[in-house]
Scaffold this motif. Structure first.
Motif, PDB file in Angstrom:
ATOM      1  N   ARG A  40       1.045  -1.215   0.179  1.00 23.97           N
ATOM      2  CA  ARG A  40      -0.128  -0.054   0.201  1.00 23.97           C
ATOM      3  C   ARG A  40       1.098   0.507   0.341  1.00 23.97           C
ATOM      4  NH1 ARG A  40      -5.138  -0.062   2.908  1.00 23.97           N
ATOM      5  NH2 ARG A  40      -5.978   2.590   2.040  1.00 23.97           N
ATOM      6  N   GLY A  41       0.916   2.168  -0.707  1.00 21.49           N
ATOM      7  CA  GLY A  41       1.740   3.466  -1.180  1.00 21.49           C
ATOM      8  C   GLY A  41       2.274   3.048  -2.331  1.00 21.49           C
ATOM      9  N   HIS A  42       3.269   1.842  -2.685  1.00 23.28           N
ATOM     10  CA  HIS A  42       3.832   2.340  -3.164  1.00 23.28           C
ATOM     11  C   HIS A  42       3.280   2.747  -4.660  1.00 23.28           C
ATOM     12  CE1 HIS A  42       6.495  -1.374  -5.729  1.00 23.28           C
ATOM     13  NE2 HIS A  42       7.402   0.189  -5.585  1.00 23.28           N
ATOM     14  N   ALA A  43       2.277   1.938  -5.498  1.00 23.88           N
ATOM     15  CA  ALA A  43       1.840   3.425  -6.502  1.00 23.88           C
ATOM     16  C   ALA A  43       2.335   4.455  -6.469  1.00 23.88           C
ATOM     17  CB  ALA A  43       0.013   2.987  -6.716  1.00 23.88           C
ATOM     18  N   ARG A  44       2.115   5.249  -5.333  1.00 28.19           N
ATOM     19  CA  ARG A  44       2.472   6.517  -5.222  1.00 28.19           C
ATOM     20  C   ARG A  44       3.703   7.035  -4.680  1.00 28.19           C
ATOM     21  NH1 ARG A  44       1.861   6.700   1.063  1.00 28.19           N
ATOM     22  NH2 ARG A  44       3.812   6.232   0.430  1.00 28.19           N
ATOM     23  N   ASP A  45       4.481   6.197  -4.375  1.00 28.87           N
ATOM     24  CA  ASP A  45       6.250   6.172  -4.201  1.00 28.87           C
ATOM     25  C   ASP A  45       6.107   6.835  -5.696  1.00 28.87           C
ATOM     26  OD1 ASP A  45       6.251   6.533  -2.351  1.00 28.87           O
ATOM     27  OD2 ASP A  45       6.562   4.114  -1.409  1.00 28.87           O
ATOM     28  N   LEU A  46       5.588   5.215  -6.546  1.00 27.03           N
ATOM     29  CA  LEU A  46       6.265   5.261  -8.100  1.00 27.03           C
ATOM     30  C   LEU A  46       6.121   6.891  -8.704  1.00 27.03           C
ATOM     31  CD1 LEU A  46       5.173   1.363  -8.726  1.00 27.03           C
ATOM     32  CD2 LEU A  46       7.702   2.308  -8.779  1.00 27.03           C
ATOM     33  N   GLY A  47       5.189   7.251  -8.228  1.00 24.16           N
ATOM     34  CA  GLY A  47       4.080   8.290  -9.032  1.00 24.16           C
ATOM     35  C   GLY A  47       5.862   9.523  -8.976  1.00 24.16           C
ATOM     36  N   ARG A  48       5.800   9.245  -7.964  1.00 21.64           N
ATOM     37  CA  ARG A  48       6.703  10.501  -7.254  1.00 21.64           C
ATOM     38  C   ARG A  48       7.893  10.424  -7.597  1.00 21.64           C
ATOM     39  NH1 ARG A  48       8.729  11.423  -0.747  1.00 21.64           N
ATOM     40  NH2 ARG A  48      10.039  12.980  -1.238  1.00 21.64           N
ATOM     41  N   LYS A  49       8.870   9.428  -8.144  1.00 15.93           N
ATOM     42  CA  LYS A  49       9.955   9.073  -8.391  1.00 15.93           C
ATOM     43  C   LYS A  49       9.869   9.516 -10.185  1.00 15.93           C
ATOM     44  CE  LYS A  49      13.167   4.754  -9.358  1.00 15.93           C
ATOM     45  NZ  LYS A  49      13.330   3.669  -9.615  1.00 15.93           N
ATOM     46  N   ALA A  50       8.837   9.107 -11.288  1.00 15.89           N
ATOM     47  CA  ALA A  50       8.215   9.175 -12.362  1.00 15.89           C
ATOM     48  C   ALA A  50       8.326  10.691 -12.262  1.00 15.89           C
ATOM     49  CB  ALA A  50       7.346   8.626 -12.419  1.00 15.89           C
ATOM     50  N   ALA A  51       8.096  11.361 -11.590  1.00 16.49           N
ATOM     51  CA  ALA A  51       7.892  13.164 -11.567  1.00 16.49           C
ATOM     52  C   ALA A  51       9.296  13.644 -11.242  1.00 16.49           C
ATOM     53  CB  ALA A  51       7.057  13.718 -10.456  1.00 16.49           C
ATOM     54  N   HIS A  52      10.174  12.498 -10.293  1.00 10.66           N
ATOM     55  CA  HIS A  52      11.517  12.853 -10.494  1.00 10.66           C
ATOM     56  C   HIS A  52      12.813  13.268 -11.420  1.00 10.66           C
ATOM     57  CE1 HIS A  52      15.102  14.164  -7.826  1.00 10.66           C
ATOM     58  NE2 HIS A  52      15.616  12.837  -8.426  1.00 10.66           N
ATOM     59  N   GLU A  53      12.063  11.946 -12.147  1.00  4.97           N
ATOM     60  CA  GLU A  53      12.623  11.748 -13.182  1.00  4.97           C
ATOM     61  C   GLU A  53      12.745  12.518 -14.417  1.00  4.97           C
ATOM     62  OE1 GLU A  53      13.161   7.072 -12.928  1.00  4.97           O
ATOM     63  OE2 GLU A  53      14.469   7.062 -11.593  1.00  4.97           O
ATOM     64  N   GLY A  54      11.472  13.210 -14.042  1.00  2.35           N
ATOM     65  CA  GLY A  54      11.391  13.769 -16.031  1.00  2.35           C
ATOM     66  C   GLY A  54      11.019  12.719 -16.624  1.00  2.35           C
ATOM     67  N   LEU A  55       9.499  11.547 -16.400  1.00  4.03           N
ATOM     68  CA  LEU A  55       8.880  11.077 -17.426  1.00  4.03           C
ATOM     69  C   LEU A  55       8.233  11.537 -18.202  1.00  4.03           C
ATOM     70  CD1 LEU A  55       9.114   6.894 -15.588  1.00  4.03           C
ATOM     71  CD2 LEU A  55      11.235   8.222 -17.049  1.00  4.03           C
ATOM     72  N   ASP A  56       7.857  11.304 -19.320  1.00  8.57           N
ATOM     73  CA  ASP A  56       6.688  11.652 -20.462  1.00  8.57           C
ATOM     74  C   ASP A  56       4.975  11.415 -19.566  1.00  8.57           C
ATOM     75  OD1 ASP A  56       8.777  13.206 -21.710  1.00  8.57           O
ATOM     76  OD2 ASP A  56       8.860  11.302 -23.044  1.00  8.57           O
ATOM     77  N   LEU A  57       5.256  10.227 -19.255  1.00  9.62           N
ATOM     78  CA  LEU A  57       3.887   9.884 -18.823  1.00  9.62           C
ATOM     79  C   LEU A  57       3.743   8.534 -17.846  1.00  9.62           C
ATOM     80  CD1 LEU A  57       0.849   9.125 -20.278  1.00  9.62           C
ATOM     81  CD2 LEU A  57       1.761   7.396 -21.445  1.00  9.62           C
ATOM     82  N   VAL A  58       2.854   8.290 -16.960  1.00  7.85           N
ATOM     83  CA  VAL A  58       2.935   7.246 -16.556  1.00  7.85           C
ATOM     84  C   VAL A  58       1.232   6.445 -16.170  1.00  7.85           C
ATOM     85  CG1 VAL A  58       2.499   6.224 -13.444  1.00  7.85           C
ATOM     86  CG2 VAL A  58       4.572   7.921 -14.725  1.00  7.85           C
ATOM     87  N   VAL A  59       1.408   5.541 -16.760  1.00  6.31           N
ATOM     88  CA  VAL A  59       0.074   4.732 -16.810  1.00  6.31           C
ATOM     89  C   VAL A  59      -0.250   3.992 -15.973  1.00  6.31           C
ATOM     90  CG1 VAL A  59      -0.850   3.472 -18.500  1.00  6.31           C
ATOM     91  CG2 VAL A  59       1.059   4.239 -19.441  1.00  6.31           C
ATOM     92  N   ALA A  60      -1.565   4.544 -15.151  1.00  4.60           N
ATOM     93  CA  ALA A  60      -1.936   3.443 -14.130  1.00  4.60           C
ATOM     94  C   ALA A  60      -2.915   2.437 -14.387  1.00  4.60           C
ATOM     95  CB  ALA A  60      -2.514   4.080 -13.419  1.00  4.60           C
ATOM     96  N   LEU A  61      -2.785   1.161 -13.925  1.00  2.00           N
ATOM     97  CA  LEU A  61      -3.292  -0.219 -14.111  1.00  2.00           C
ATOM     98  C   LEU A  61      -4.322  -0.953 -12.790  1.00  2.00           C
ATOM     99  CD1 LEU A  61      -4.325  -2.261 -16.106  1.00  2.00           C
ATOM    100  CD2 LEU A  61      -2.271  -3.142 -16.124  1.00  2.00           C
ATOM    101  N   GLY A  62      -4.927  -0.268 -12.797  1.00  2.00           N
ATOM    102  CA  GLY A  62      -5.814  -0.582 -11.650  1.00  2.00           C
ATOM    103  C   GLY A  62      -7.439  -0.311 -11.621  1.00  2.00           C
ATOM    104  N   GLY A  63      -7.538   0.222 -10.237  1.00  2.00           N
ATOM    105  CA  GLY A  63      -9.183   0.903 -10.002  1.00  2.00           C
ATOM    106  C   GLY A  63      -8.760   1.894  -9.542  1.00  2.00           C
ATOM    107  N   ASP A  64      -9.853   2.884  -9.237  1.00  2.00           N
ATOM    108  CA  ASP A  64      -9.163   4.367  -8.573  1.00  2.00           C
ATOM    109  C   ASP A  64      -8.702   4.111  -7.551  1.00  2.00           C
ATOM    110  OD1 ASP A  64     -11.668   5.244  -9.806  1.00  2.00           O
ATOM    111  OD2 ASP A  64     -12.800   4.454  -8.519  1.00  2.00           O
ATOM    112  N   GLY A  65      -7.981   3.741  -6.441  1.00  2.00           N
ATOM    113  CA  GLY A  65      -6.999   3.145  -5.774  1.00  2.00           C
ATOM    114  C   GLY A  65      -5.903   3.125  -6.116  1.00  2.00           C
ATOM    115  N   THR A  66      -5.902   3.142  -7.215  1.00  2.00           N
ATOM    116  CA  THR A  66      -4.131   3.006  -7.790  1.00  2.00           C
ATOM    117  C   THR A  66      -3.937   4.285  -8.372  1.00  2.00           C
ATOM    118  OG1 THR A  66      -4.039   0.636  -7.985  1.00  2.00           O
ATOM    119  CG2 THR A  66      -2.805   1.748  -9.724  1.00  2.00           C
ATOM    120  N   VAL A  67      -5.199   4.683  -8.752  1.00  2.00           N
ATOM    121  CA  VAL A  67      -5.225   6.025  -9.807  1.00  2.00           C
ATOM    122  C   VAL A  67      -4.379   7.369  -8.476  1.00  2.00           C
ATOM    123  CG1 VAL A  67      -5.790   7.603 -10.833  1.00  2.00           C
ATOM    124  CG2 VAL A  67      -6.022   5.174 -11.654  1.00  2.00           C
ATOM    125  N   ASN A  68      -5.347   7.322  -7.296  1.00  2.00           N
ATOM    126  CA  ASN A  68      -5.143   8.378  -6.328  1.00  2.00           C
ATOM    127  C   ASN A  68      -3.683   8.372  -6.234  1.00  2.00           C
ATOM    128  OD1 ASN A  68      -5.678   8.655  -3.194  1.00  2.00           O
ATOM    129  ND2 ASN A  68      -6.761   9.689  -4.176  1.00  2.00           N
TER     130      ASN A  68
END
Length: 321
Positions: A40-68
């Protein structure tokens, strides 16, 4: 294009085989790293890392909790639509409100095809989001701020969400029938349904007192019952701030009336009547309660709160549509 796929292995409507097929389809069009969440919270950590690394796109595959979680990771340092990675959603949960509100197919394979088409055609939009935080000067002031994509609830509906989560922890599947059963149990056991404890305060207006139920919407519809959209605040939109539907009574006749109105709601008309309060396009407001009440955001139960401060932030994040 550098992209990250964040996949929730516990998503209700996707299998490992489906995730593999979707990963290969996306990888054929971009430089893709796929990561399966492990806690729990791993998707948040991954999103934060993607923002820090300047990726172009993050795709969330899951339900609304994953998206959040992904959204909260991307916006860890605040909204910056032009700089942050764009968000794409492939629905894999039981309801998928955010994806469906964006007009995406509710099937993961169809949504992947739509996503690839949108990327080729460069279709995107910038959406507004809601932010909830502890209120300064209250016992909840230290609660960290958290973003939500489509709704938050303080009181009765959050109690229903909490009951559903308890049942899922016991091995029950997240189905619409489960939600209906827990809603009925919450109704009969709700101690404050005749005398609400919540007050809504906003700048430049008188307080709205004695509320039992408070639903904060960032878009419309509020949720879905199967394939039926339910419109708690029909005017809510990703292009405006926040809307509120509140009720000051949950007697049996009132519940029957408002439940019927909700089930028959349309994009033009939602629940209404003398016990209903509807407010549109609020940028800043606070919900206070005389007693601790359940609180939820995007269908995730966050425990008990006595006061929550809400902010509607327009143009917070770019989303592929």
């Amino acid at each position: 294009m550098r992209a990250l796929l964040v996949a929730n292995p516990a998503a209700t409507t996707t299998s490992a085989r489906t995730r593999d097929v979707l990963t290969h389809a996306l990888a054929s069009e971009m430089k893709l790293e796929a990561v399966t969440t492990e806690y729990r919270g791993h998707a948040r950590d991954l999103g934060r890392k993607a923002a820090h690394e300047g990726l172009d796109l993050v795709v969330a595959l899951g339900g609304d909790g994953t998206v959040n979680e992904v959204v909260n990771g991307l916006l860890h340092n605040g909204p910056d639509p032009e700089r942050l990675p764009r968000l794409a959603v492939v629905p894999g949960g039981s309801t998928n409100v955010f994806a469906r509100a964006l007009g995406l197919p509710n099937d993961a394979v169809e949504a992947t095809g739509a996503l690839l088409d949108a990327l080729r055609e460069q279709r995107e939009r910038t959406v507004g989001l809601g932010l909830a935080a502890g209120t300064p000067g209250t016992e909840d002031e230290s609660v960290p701020a958290r973003w939500f994509t489509f709704c938050a609830g303080f009181g009765f509906d959050a109690g229903v969400v909490g009951r559903v989560e308890q049942q899922r922890e016991r091995g029950k599947r997240s189905t619409h029938a489960l939600y209906v059963r827990q809603l009925m149990r919450q109704f009969w056991e709700e101690p404050n349904r005749h005398h609400g404890t919540v007050t809504l305060e906003r700048p430049g207006a008188d307080p709205v007192t004695d509320l039992v139920l408070s639903i904060v919407c960032n878009t419309s519809p509020w949720t879905y019952l199967g394939n039926r959209p339910l419109y708690a605040s029909p005017e809510a939109s990703f292009d405006t701030a926040l809307d509120v539907l509140a009720l000051d009574r949950l007697s049996t006749p009132a519940v029957a009336r408002y439940a019927t109105q909700l089930l028959t709601s349309t994009p033009e008309r939602g629940p209404h009547g003398k016990h209903a309060v509807s407010l549109h396009d609020l940028t800043d407001f606070t919900l206070h309660s005389k007693v601790p009440l359940p609180f939820q955001m995007d269908g995730d139960h966050l425990g008990l709160r006595t006061s929550v401060r809400f902010t509607g932030v327009r143009r917070a994040l770019r989303v592929i549509v």
